[in-house]
Design a protein around this motif. Structure first.
Motif: not given
Length: 378
Positions: A5-15, A120-134
């Protein structure tokens, strides 16, 4: 094998960060690009408008097929984006900018919807809340890139080197996302709902969103040129102009987010419209460059909260299955603001000067205030 999950979130932030780097570097490089090709204000406005124009059909087609290419959508879009970024300093003159901007704009449109879908996919898969942060990371990366680009130009760094760094960040982010999202199984096709009819309050909300997009594109496209060419600022100060505006966008959105449980959407829009008008009035006043930078920050803080508040209002008024088509309809109209702003303001600057350009932005802010005042009655 599914990446952690950490790698997926970090990759999304990088994009998101790499996309922000491109837009910040471009905003701070516009004075040099304009001077290099001897491009008029009107022509530059048309070239910038081509970016949004290219994005619209790409977003429509890409969005229709996204479910089948979800696992490669972001790497593909970012690779084409990198090609467009590489061509920006290489193709001289207006024709070269049109080609580079069309490629970058189309890829940016595809990347826009792909990143939201992936978030949205990573949020569903990991349970993290990401939209505001990204969505907060994007302007942060943009303002840092604008400031650094302005400093680099002041030190004599060629545009090719600056955009080489941009291309490298896009390629690296594409490679990371190819690894992080390659496991995704394409989703089955679903029935697409009919678009929502634009009338009454929904039409007014769409107009507000388009007006906010118009003013957002105004400062991002013309702030650096105004400070460097009209106010005789250094390239570094010119780079700080879009950075200050983008910082204001982020600050305004974070403040609106903090008080949204106490202030409803339309009062937020009216307060923000007043702040935007004050900021643009400060820019038009033509004071010392440091004060102009502060005015750009205030204008950004006023423009920033408007679109999120509009989308919140649309979602609130259209609960359940109706919210999707309504949001899609308003978003499509909002994008017209990004499309019309560069060419319209380019012609205003060319024919009437930059004071008239910023006065136009004040008039648009007044339109936002008036429309928001009528939403309840509609």
């Amino acid at each position: 094998m599914t990446p952690r999950a950490g790698f997926q979130i970090g990759s999304l932030f990088a994009a998101y960060g790499a996309a922000g780097v491109f837009w910040g570097a471009l905003a701070a490089s516009l004075p040099a690009l304009q001077a290099r090709g001897a491009v008029s204000d009107a022509a530059l406005g048309l070239a910038l408008g081509v970016m949004a124009l290219a994005a619209l059909p790409v977003m429509r087609v890409f969005g229709r097929h996204l479910a089948r290419i979800e696992h490669v959508a972001i790497p593909a879009a970012m690779t084409v984006f990198a090609i467009g970024a590489a061509l920006v300093p290489l193709l001289p003159g207006l024709s070269g900018l049109l080609v580079a901007f069309a490629i970058a704009g189309g890829a940016s449109g595809a990347l826009d919807i792909s990143l939201n879908n992936r978030t949205a996919r990573v949020e569903r898969d990991t349970g993290a809340r990401l939209f505001n942060r990204t969505h907060a990371l994007f302007p942060a990366a943009s303002l840092c890139a604008a400031a650094v680009t302005g400093w680099a130009r002041g030190q004599g760094v060629p545009l090719g080197v600056i955009f080489g760094v941009v291309v490298a960040s896009l390629v690296l982010a594409a490679a990371l996302e190819a690894r992080a999202g390659g496991h995704v199984t394409p989703a089955p096709r679903t029935h697409r709902p009919e678009p929502a009819p634009l009338r009454g309050a929904l039409l007014l909300l769409a107009v507000i969103a388009a007006a906010a997009a118009f003013n957002e594109a105004a400062s991002q496209g013309w702030a650096a040129i105004f400070v460097e060419r009209v106010r005789d600022g250094t390239p570094f100060l010119a780079g700080l102009a879009p950075a200050a505006y983008t910082l204001g966008l982020s600050a305004g959105r974070l403040l609106a987010h903090a008080v949204e449980h106490r202030i409803r959407a339309m009062p937020t829009v009216r307060i923000a419209a007043v702040a935007a008008a004050i900021g643009f009035a400060g820019v038009a006043a033509g004071g010392p460059v440091p004060l102009t930078l502060i005015a750009f920050f205030i204008a950004g803080a006023g423009v920033g909260p408007v679109e999120p508040a509009v989308f919140r209002a649309v979602a609130t008024r259209n609960d359940g299955q109706g919210s999707g088509p309504a949001l899609a309809a308003v978003t499509s109209v909002a994008y017209l603001g990004y499309l019309l702003s560069p060419p319209a303001l380019g012609f205003v600057a060319e024919g009437l000067g930059f004071t008239a350009l910023w006065l136009t932005c004040i008039a648009i802010a007044a339109l936002v205030f008036a429309a928001a005042s009528r939403v309840r009655r509609a």
